[in-house]
Design an enzyme around this catalytic site. Structure first.
Site, PDB file in Angstrom:
ATOM      1  N   TYR A 131      -3.196  12.289   6.989  1.00  0.00           N
ATOM      2  CA  TYR A 131      -3.136  10.837   6.330  1.00  0.00           C
ATOM      3  C   TYR A 131      -2.252  10.155   7.387  1.00  0.00           C
ATOM      4  O   TYR A 131      -2.495   8.812   7.786  1.00  0.00           O
ATOM      5  CB  TYR A 131      -2.727  10.847   5.088  1.00  0.00           C
ATOM      6  CG  TYR A 131      -2.540   9.363   4.337  1.00  0.00           C
ATOM      7  CD1 TYR A 131      -3.538   8.824   3.834  1.00  0.00           C
ATOM      8  CD2 TYR A 131      -1.269   8.589   4.413  1.00  0.00           C
ATOM      9  CE1 TYR A 131      -3.334   7.500   3.201  1.00  0.00           C
ATOM     10  CE2 TYR A 131      -1.289   7.365   3.901  1.00  0.00           C
ATOM     11  CZ  TYR A 131      -2.396   6.756   3.496  1.00  0.00           C
ATOM     12  OH  TYR A 131      -2.290   5.347   2.894  1.00  0.00           O
TER      13      TYR A 131
ATOM     14  N   GLY B 179       0.686  -1.297   0.117  1.00  0.00           N
ATOM     15  CA  GLY B 179       0.022  -0.016   0.093  1.00  0.00           C
ATOM     16  C   GLY B 179       0.875   1.301  -0.062  1.00  0.00           C
ATOM     17  O   GLY B 179       2.049   1.225  -0.552  1.00  0.00           O
ATOM     18  N   CYS B 180       0.492   2.242   0.522  1.00  0.00           N
ATOM     19  CA  CYS B 180       1.034   3.598   0.534  1.00  0.00           C
ATOM     20  C   CYS B 180       2.521   3.426   1.221  1.00  0.00           C
ATOM     21  O   CYS B 180       2.710   3.076   2.442  1.00  0.00           O
ATOM     22  CB  CYS B 180       0.389   4.612   1.599  1.00  0.00           C
ATOM     23  SG  CYS B 180       1.091   6.089   1.992  1.00  0.00           S
ATOM     24  N   PHE B 181       3.579   4.098   0.256  1.00  0.00           N
ATOM     25  CA  PHE B 181       4.622   3.640   0.921  1.00  0.00           C
ATOM     26  C   PHE B 181       5.173   4.532   2.019  1.00  0.00           C
ATOM     27  O   PHE B 181       6.244   4.380   2.725  1.00  0.00           O
ATOM     28  CB  PHE B 181       5.804   3.672  -0.311  1.00  0.00           C
ATOM     29  CG  PHE B 181       5.669   4.680  -1.283  1.00  0.00           C
ATOM     30  CD1 PHE B 181       5.133   6.210  -1.047  1.00  0.00           C
ATOM     31  CD2 PHE B 181       6.188   4.774  -2.641  1.00  0.00           C
ATOM     32  CE1 PHE B 181       5.055   7.185  -1.854  1.00  0.00           C
ATOM     33  CE2 PHE B 181       6.033   5.662  -3.785  1.00  0.00           C
ATOM     34  CZ  PHE B 181       5.492   6.932  -3.471  1.00  0.00           C
TER      35      PHE B 181
ATOM     36  N   CYS C 214       3.484   4.888   4.713  1.00  0.00           N
ATOM     37  CA  CYS C 214       3.235   4.091   5.929  1.00  0.00           C
ATOM     38  C   CYS C 214       4.108   2.885   6.069  1.00  0.00           C
ATOM     39  O   CYS C 214       4.721   2.780   7.156  1.00  0.00           O
ATOM     40  CB  CYS C 214       1.595   3.430   5.728  1.00  0.00           C
ATOM     41  SG  CYS C 214       0.458   4.566   5.662  1.00  0.00           S
TER      42      CYS C 214
END
Length: 215
Positions: free
Chosen positions: A186, A40-42, A44
């Site tokens: 985020y 997913g989102c790098f 994170c």
């Protein structure tokens, strides 16, 4: 980035996520190693691994597509074949491929979500291990089978195993994003809960400066 790519079950015990049976055995003098993971989102996943003792560097980037589309605008279309990934460099005398996989599957993301993490949707957010050797592939395959057989999750693990053809670093403004922007909405909604789980489940494996939950 959308909000909420968190894993369910904050207090699931570390013991529920067993270590791989066939970890890569590397000699202590093997030198720095690397592994490339997509979860997913790098922003994170980068934040999680920067805190792990033995990890020497983490770089956000792209893998799975061509060089000419390895940029954020193109990757966000979901049509390039790329996934958002992190390249983890680590000292095998302090941590291992297997331990990094264990954190990947238990803290860094939800491996049962297909082509998404939370509200982040698209193939660029797929769960993937980009293996460099046949040994890495075999260890990851066996570990996924072990997690599924143990019923660790209510749904099957959908993580893909893909050969690493190339890793492309992301734009500079993506690097170390969570540390530089701790109060970005985020990051507070998605990365911060992962760090809480990391401290809860792997507190003994953190670098000293990350053991304080104010970091």
């Amino acid at each position: 980035m959308s909000q909420s790519c968190d894993l369910p079950g904050m207090k699931v015990p570390r013991s529920r996520f067993p270590a791989p049976d066939n970890d890569l055995e590397l000699p202590a003098d093997a030198g720095e190693q690397r592994v490339v993971l997509g979860g997913g989102c790098f922003w994170c996943t980068e934040a999680v691994y920067l805190a792990v003792d033995g990890v020497t560097s983490v770089t956000s980037g792209y893998a799975g597509g061509a060089a000419e589309t390895a940029n954020y605008d193109d990757v966000c279309t979901g049509s390039t074949g790329h996934a958002e990934v992190i390249e983890i460099r680590y000292d095998p005398a302090k941590t291992s491929f297997g331990e990094l996989l264990r954190i990947f599957f238990s803290v860094a993301h939800d491996p049962t979500q297909l082509n998404r993490q939370g509200n982040d949707r698209g193939t660029q957010y797929r769960s993937a291990v980009f293996y460099q050797t046949e040994a890495e592939k075999q260890v990851a395959e066996a570990y996924i089978r072990k997690l599924d057989a143990a019923g660790v999750y209510d749904a099957p693990v959908v993580t893909t195993l893909e050969p690493l053809d190339a890793f492309y670093p992301a734009e500079e403004y993506h690097q170390n994003f969570a540390a530089r922007n701790p109060f970005q909405p985020y990051i507070m909604a998605a990365a911060a809960p992962k760090m809480e789980k990391l401290r809860d489940r792997f507190g003994d494996r953190l670098k000293p400066e990350y053991k304080d939950d104010s970091v």
